[in-house]
Structures are given as structure tokens and as C-alpha cells.
Scaffold this motif. Structure first.
Motif, PDB file in Angstrom:
ATOM      1  N   ARG A 210       0.824  -1.210   0.000  1.00  0.00           N
ATOM      2  CA  ARG A 210       0.000   0.000   0.000  1.00  0.00           C
ATOM      3  C   ARG A 210       0.855   1.255   0.000  1.00  0.00           C
ATOM      4  NH1 ARG A 210      -4.000   0.316   4.640  1.00  0.00           N
ATOM      5  NH2 ARG A 210      -4.828   1.999   3.369  1.00  0.00           N
ATOM      6  N   ASP A 211       2.075   1.149   0.513  1.00  0.00           N
ATOM      7  CA  ASP A 211       2.997   2.283   0.556  1.00  0.00           C
ATOM      8  C   ASP A 211       4.251   1.910  -0.215  1.00  0.00           C
ATOM      9  OD1 ASP A 211       4.716   4.343   1.066  1.00  0.00           O
ATOM     10  OD2 ASP A 211       4.466   4.312   3.242  1.00  0.00           O
ATOM     11  N   PRO A 212       4.475   2.505  -1.395  1.00  0.00           N
ATOM     12  CA  PRO A 212       5.627   2.104  -2.219  1.00  0.00           C
ATOM     13  C   PRO A 212       6.964   2.310  -1.532  1.00  0.00           C
ATOM     14  CG  PRO A 212       4.640   4.156  -3.037  1.00  0.00           C
ATOM     15  CD  PRO A 212       3.696   3.594  -2.017  1.00  0.00           C
ATOM     16  N   TYR A 213       7.002   3.173  -0.527  1.00  0.00           N
ATOM     17  CA  TYR A 213       8.267   3.437   0.157  1.00  0.00           C
ATOM     18  C   TYR A 213       8.581   2.410   1.241  1.00  0.00           C
ATOM     19  CZ  TYR A 213       8.182   7.916  -2.243  1.00  0.00           C
ATOM     20  OH  TYR A 213       8.162   8.880  -3.207  1.00  0.00           O
ATOM     21  N   THR A 214       7.597   1.590   1.597  1.00  0.00           N
ATOM     22  CA  THR A 214       7.840   0.610   2.664  1.00  0.00           C
ATOM     23  C   THR A 214       7.739  -0.816   2.154  1.00  0.00           C
ATOM     24  OG1 THR A 214       5.500   0.634   3.331  1.00  0.00           O
ATOM     25  CG2 THR A 214       6.972   2.197   4.414  1.00  0.00           C
ATOM     26  N   ALA A 215       7.879  -1.032   0.858  1.00  0.00           N
ATOM     27  CA  ALA A 215       7.827  -2.392   0.315  1.00  0.00           C
ATOM     28  C   ALA A 215       8.889  -3.256   0.983  1.00  0.00           C
ATOM     29  CB  ALA A 215       8.046  -2.357  -1.191  1.00  0.00           C
ATOM     30  N   GLY A 216       8.472  -4.395   1.507  1.00  0.00           N
ATOM     31  CA  GLY A 216       9.408  -5.301   2.173  1.00  0.00           C
ATOM     32  C   GLY A 216       9.711  -4.938   3.608  1.00  0.00           C
ATOM     33  N   HIS A 217       9.086  -3.894   4.124  1.00  0.00           N
ATOM     34  CA  HIS A 217       9.396  -3.416   5.481  1.00  0.00           C
ATOM     35  C   HIS A 217       9.157  -4.488   6.532  1.00  0.00           C
ATOM     36  CE1 HIS A 217       9.444  -0.875   9.064  1.00  0.00           C
ATOM     37  NE2 HIS A 217       8.209  -1.269   9.335  1.00  0.00           N
ATOM     38  N   SER A 218       7.997  -5.136   6.503  1.00  0.00           N
ATOM     39  CA  SER A 218       7.657  -6.116   7.543  1.00  0.00           C
ATOM     40  C   SER A 218       8.615  -7.299   7.534  1.00  0.00           C
ATOM     41  CB  SER A 218       6.217  -6.608   7.353  1.00  0.00           C
ATOM     42  OG  SER A 218       5.297  -5.550   7.488  1.00  0.00           O
ATOM     43  N   GLU A 219       8.988  -7.770   6.339  1.00  0.00           N
ATOM     44  CA  GLU A 219       9.940  -8.882   6.237  1.00  0.00           C
ATOM     45  C   GLU A 219      11.303  -8.483   6.800  1.00  0.00           C
ATOM     46  OE1 GLU A 219      10.100 -11.978   5.435  1.00  0.00           O
ATOM     47  OE2 GLU A 219       8.587 -12.537   3.966  1.00  0.00           O
ATOM     48  N   ARG A 220      11.751  -7.280   6.477  1.00  0.00           N
ATOM     49  CA  ARG A 220      13.061  -6.839   6.979  1.00  0.00           C
ATOM     50  C   ARG A 220      13.039  -6.693   8.500  1.00  0.00           C
ATOM     51  NH1 ARG A 220      12.600  -3.516   2.420  1.00  0.00           N
ATOM     52  NH2 ARG A 220      12.068  -1.691   3.705  1.00  0.00           N
ATOM     53  N   VAL A 221      11.983  -6.106   9.025  1.00  0.00           N
ATOM     54  CA  VAL A 221      11.881  -5.942  10.474  1.00  0.00           C
ATOM     55  C   VAL A 221      11.853  -7.305  11.163  1.00  0.00           C
ATOM     56  CG1 VAL A 221      10.366  -5.152  12.350  1.00  0.00           C
ATOM     57  CG2 VAL A 221      10.796  -3.675  10.379  1.00  0.00           C
ATOM     58  N   ALA A 222      11.132  -8.264  10.580  1.00  0.00           N
ATOM     59  CA  ALA A 222      11.087  -9.617  11.153  1.00  0.00           C
ATOM     60  C   ALA A 222      12.478 -10.246  11.127  1.00  0.00           C
ATOM     61  CB  ALA A 222      10.091 -10.473  10.384  1.00  0.00           C
ATOM     62  N   LYS A 223      13.193 -10.048  10.031  1.00  0.00           N
ATOM     63  CA  LYS A 223      14.526 -10.614   9.897  1.00  0.00           C
ATOM     64  C   LYS A 223      15.471 -10.015  10.943  1.00  0.00           C
ATOM     65  CE  LYS A 223      16.858  -9.266   6.249  1.00  0.00           C
ATOM     66  NZ  LYS A 223      17.292  -9.195   4.829  1.00  0.00           N
ATOM     67  N   TYR A 224      15.487  -8.690  11.052  1.00  0.00           N
ATOM     68  CA  TYR A 224      16.366  -8.043  12.033  1.00  0.00           C
ATOM     69  C   TYR A 224      16.002  -8.470  13.458  1.00  0.00           C
ATOM     70  CZ  TYR A 224      17.128  -4.740   8.124  1.00  0.00           C
ATOM     71  OH  TYR A 224      17.409  -4.167   6.909  1.00  0.00           O
ATOM     72  N   SER A 225      14.696  -8.587  13.709  1.00  0.00           N
ATOM     73  CA  SER A 225      14.236  -8.939  15.056  1.00  0.00           C
ATOM     74  C   SER A 225      14.727 -10.319  15.464  1.00  0.00           C
ATOM     75  CB  SER A 225      12.703  -8.883  15.125  1.00  0.00           C
ATOM     76  OG  SER A 225      12.228  -7.564  14.916  1.00  0.00           O
ATOM     77  N   VAL A 226      14.649 -11.283  14.529  1.00  0.00           N
ATOM     78  CA  VAL A 226      15.089 -12.634  14.853  1.00  0.00           C
ATOM     79  C   VAL A 226      16.605 -12.693  15.004  1.00  0.00           C
ATOM     80  CG1 VAL A 226      15.095 -15.035  14.079  1.00  0.00           C
ATOM     81  CG2 VAL A 226      13.064 -13.653  13.789  1.00  0.00           C
ATOM     82  N   TRP A 227      17.339 -11.896  14.224  1.00  0.00           N
ATOM     83  CA  TRP A 227      18.789 -11.788  14.451  1.00  0.00           C
ATOM     84  C   TRP A 227      19.054 -11.389  15.897  1.00  0.00           C
ATOM     85  CZ3 TRP A 227      20.739  -8.288   9.822  1.00  0.00           C
ATOM     86  CH2 TRP A 227      20.666  -9.029   8.637  1.00  0.00           C
ATOM     87  N   ILE A 228      18.334 -10.354  16.336  1.00  0.00           N
ATOM     88  CA  ILE A 228      18.519  -9.849  17.702  1.00  0.00           C
ATOM     89  C   ILE A 228      18.128 -10.914  18.718  1.00  0.00           C
ATOM     90  CG2 ILE A 228      17.722  -8.139  19.392  1.00  0.00           C
ATOM     91  CD1 ILE A 228      17.291  -6.221  16.962  1.00  0.00           C
ATOM     92  N   GLY A 229      16.970 -11.563  18.488  1.00  0.00           N
ATOM     93  CA  GLY A 229      16.509 -12.584  19.415  1.00  0.00           C
ATOM     94  C   GLY A 229      17.500 -13.719  19.565  1.00  0.00           C
TER      95      GLY A 229
END
Length: 384
Positions: free
Chosen positions: A196-215
Motif C-alpha cells: 500500500r505504501d511504495p516506500y515501505t515495500a518489504g518493510h515487515s519482512e526486513r523488520v522480522a529478519k532483524y528482530s530474529v537476528w537480535i533474538g
């Protein structure tokens, strides 16, 4: 919106199925089930080694070694055979157990596995794992300890255990399949939202990836990392309730528009709260509501402070902020990874949890701020 509602409905159905399947077996991690079945059989029958074979999900005409025990077990894992190859292939194809006193003289014996592993197979029992006339795989027990051959009694015992083990295997495979479908559906839902927002394409996947790295760096176990991944993928689901005019506005938001955007945390938590069973969504609900809270109480929607902010929300808050800072928009140029990391360090202990920031920065430094290297090193962690 119809597409999103349809996806939400499917996610809801999968959640219900997952919860029901989970009750069928106390231990549902499929790799653990594989190994536990094999170890139980090896111990009870008194075998020197053993291998558990199942039909390969990707290659239906192949069988794969998914668990192994014995001197050369590490070299046997993931070896693949044709579905009709060797004694194990014959047992899986025909559904009949085999007791072999001398494998080397059996016409169906293929010594390819022995050549790969260096193990010398002498005698063996091979029993199929059958549920409702469907052969799921087979267990091979190799070389009877202390005596030359396996006995008919060993064979009967192995078959009895195989009948019980097949049910446990089926339950775990069902749960594993449902979980993969569930995560796939969540990913699809996240992609629809991001689109829905062309500037945030892939945002949720990237945040999930970074979060699991941290976890992983914080020492969270596999089950908790799975929950974290799910929660991070869904952290912005509340943006369903924000109009395109505001969500996709190319200019900076006005005060009132920003206040409206902030409501996505409450909307998201409310959406996830309506999914059953609620026990499966606890972490996702907390994270959707609280990922914009800050240690000093300056965040929203509840102005929580420090330890009152759920752990997953603190983790996702760091990952979300980092991705937002590195995203280029029509009104701002995204920061470099190093610049964004420096900003997290500047706010360490005031806005963001110091331990979480340190964990993320340590990962970035080890990868020299090259996310391709990070992806390779931590691939198994975020593709749960």
C-alpha cells in the motif's frame, strides 16, 4: 481491502488448525520427533546404529534420511535415495518389514550409503511407518549389539514401536505443514500491507529478519524466535485501518495526520485480539500495540516506560526504527546503515533498550554492515 479480509480469514483458520494439531502430540518440533523416534527404536532393539527415512516433500519419487544415530550419523543425514532403491526403498514401496541377516548378500541391498558414510552394515531390520494404509517412511536398525543377528522377537518389537511412532510422525508432519502454511499466509498479508505504501515495500519482512537476528543474539530459544518472527511480521497490521490518503501521502504529515497514523498500534492490537485461539497471538498483540513505546515514556499509545514495555515490542521497536531510518522517502533521503546504527547508539538507554541495541550493533559490525553477509550467516534464524 477484500483481499486483506480474505487473508485474515485464512490466517484465522490456520491458527485454529495449529492449536488443534498441537494437542495431538506433546513434542511437535519435527526434527526432535524424528530423532526421538529413532533413538527409542535403537535403544529398545539394541542396535548399533539406525536411520529414519521419509518420503521427500519436494521430490515425491525420492526418500531422505532425516535422522541418524551411530558412528557415521552426521554423514548420513539428508542422503537421498530413489523411492524404490535398496532395502529401505522396497520396504517403503511395498509396506512390508524386512529382517536381513546379511545385508551384503541381499539382492536389494545398495551399499551407496555405506560408501558415503564409511559404516559397515551387517544385519538389519527395516520397518515401514504406516498410518491408515499410507507409508510415511521407514526405520532401519543396523547391526545388533553383542550378538551376530537380530531376532524375530526384535522384529516384532520394532514393528510394534513403529506403529506408535508412525502416529507421532504423522501428527508432527501435519503440524509442520500447517505452521509453514500459517507463516506463508502471514508473509503474504504483510506484503499486501507493505504494498500500500511504495516506500515501505518489504518493510515487515526486513523488520522480522532483524528482530530474529537480535533474538538469537539475546539467547532466545527456537520457540520464542518463532513467536518473535510472527509478531514482527504482524507489527504494522493496524495500518489496514489507515486511509491511503494519509498512509501514502508523499509530503510530511500534519500533526493531525500523524496522530491518525499513531492509531495503527491500537487498531493492530484490536485486529489480532479477535483471532482465535488468543493464546497463539499474545506476543503479536503486545508487539502490535507497543512497538512504538520508548524507555523514557515518550512513545505511544500508552507511554509505557522501561520494563513495562514487552520484550518483543522493545526488540521490534529497534528493528522497526532502523529500517525506517534507512528507507528513502519522497521528502527525505534514508540514512546509511552506519549512520542509522550511530543514531541507535545515541538513543541507547534513553529511547531504546541498551542490551537490544548492543546485540543488533554487534551483528552489524560482525557483518561489516553488509546485509548480504548477515543474510548468509543468519539465514536459518529468520527462515523459521
Amino acid at each position: 481491502m477484500e483481499r486483506i479480509a480474505e487473508l485474515e480469514g485464512k490466517v484465522q483458520e490456520l491458527l485454529t488448525l495449529l492449536d488443534a494439531s498441537k494437542q495431538l502430540n506433546a513434542n511437535l518440533a519435527i526434527e526432535e520427533v524424528f530423532q526421538n523416534i529413532l533413538l527409542q527404536m535403537v535403544e529398545v532393539v539394541g542396535a548399533e546404529a539406525g536411520t529414519l527415512w521419509v518420503t521427500d516433500d519436494d521430490e515425491k519419487e525420492e526418500i531422505k534420511a532425516v535422522a541418524a544415530f551411530g558412528p557415521s550419523s552426521s554423514t548420513i543425514l539428508n542422503i537421498k535415495l530413489k523411492k524404490d532403491e535398496g532395502i529401505v526403498g522396497k520396504v517403503i514401496t511395498e509396506g512390508q518389514a524386512q529382517l536381513i541377516e546379511n545385508a551384503a548378500t541381499d539382492p536389494n541391498w545398495t551399499n551407496r550409503v555405506d560408501h558415503s558414510s564409511g559404516f559397515v552394515t551387517k544385519s538389519m531390520i527395516t520397518v515401514p511407518l504406516i498410518v491408515k494404509d499410507t507409508v510415511l517412511g521407514a526405520l532401519q536398525l543396523l547391526n545388533k549389539k553383542h550378538t551376530a543377528f537380530f531376532t524375530e522377537q526384535d522384529m516384532r518389537l520394532a514393528q510394534a514401536l513403529a506403529n506408535q511412532s508412525a502416529l507421532a510422525l504423522q501428527n508432527s508432519q501435519m503440524y509442520d505443514t500447517l505452521y509453514k502454511m500459517f507463516v506463508s499466509m502471514i508473509k503474504t498479508l504483510a506484503k499486501v500491507l507493505d504494498a500500500r505504501d511504495p516506500y515501505t515495500a518489504g518493510h515487515s519482512e526486513r523488520v522480522a529478519k532483524y528482530s530474529v537476528w537480535i533474538g538469537e543474539r539475546l539467547g532466545l530459544g527456537l520457540t520464542m524466535r518463532e513467536e518473535l518472527y510472527k509478531a514482527a511480521l504482524l507489527h504494522d497490521i493496524g495500518k489496514i485501518g489507515i486511509t491511503d490518503e494519509v498512509l501514502r501521502k508523499p509530503e510530511r504529515l500534519t500533526f493531525d495526520e500523524y496522530e491518525l497514523i499513531k492509531q495503527h498500534t491500537i487498531i493492530g492490537a484490536d485486529i489480532l485480539s479477535n483471532m482465535e485461539p488468543k493464546s497463539s497471538m499474545v506476543y503479536a498483540i503486545e508487539t502490535a500495540r507497543s512497538h512504538h513505546e520508548r524507555l523514557d515514556g515518550s512513545g505511544y499509545p500508552d507511554a509505557l516506560k522501561e520494563g513495562d514495555i514487552p520484550l518483543f515490542a522493545r526488540i521490534v521497536g529497534v528493528a522497526d526504527t532502523f529500517d525506517a531510518m534507512t528507507t528513502t522517502r519522497s521528502y527525505s533521503v534514508g540514512l546509511s546503515y552506519r549512520e542509522s546504527a550511530a543514531e541507535l547508539l545515541r538513543c541507547r538507554g534513553t529511547l531504546f533498550d541498551a542490551e537490544i541495541v548492543d546485540a543488533f550493533i554487534s551483528i552489524l559490525e560482525e557483518c561489516n554492515y553488509d546485509f548480504d553477509d548477515c543474510d548468509i550467516e543468519h539465514e536459518d534464524e529468520y527462515k523459521l
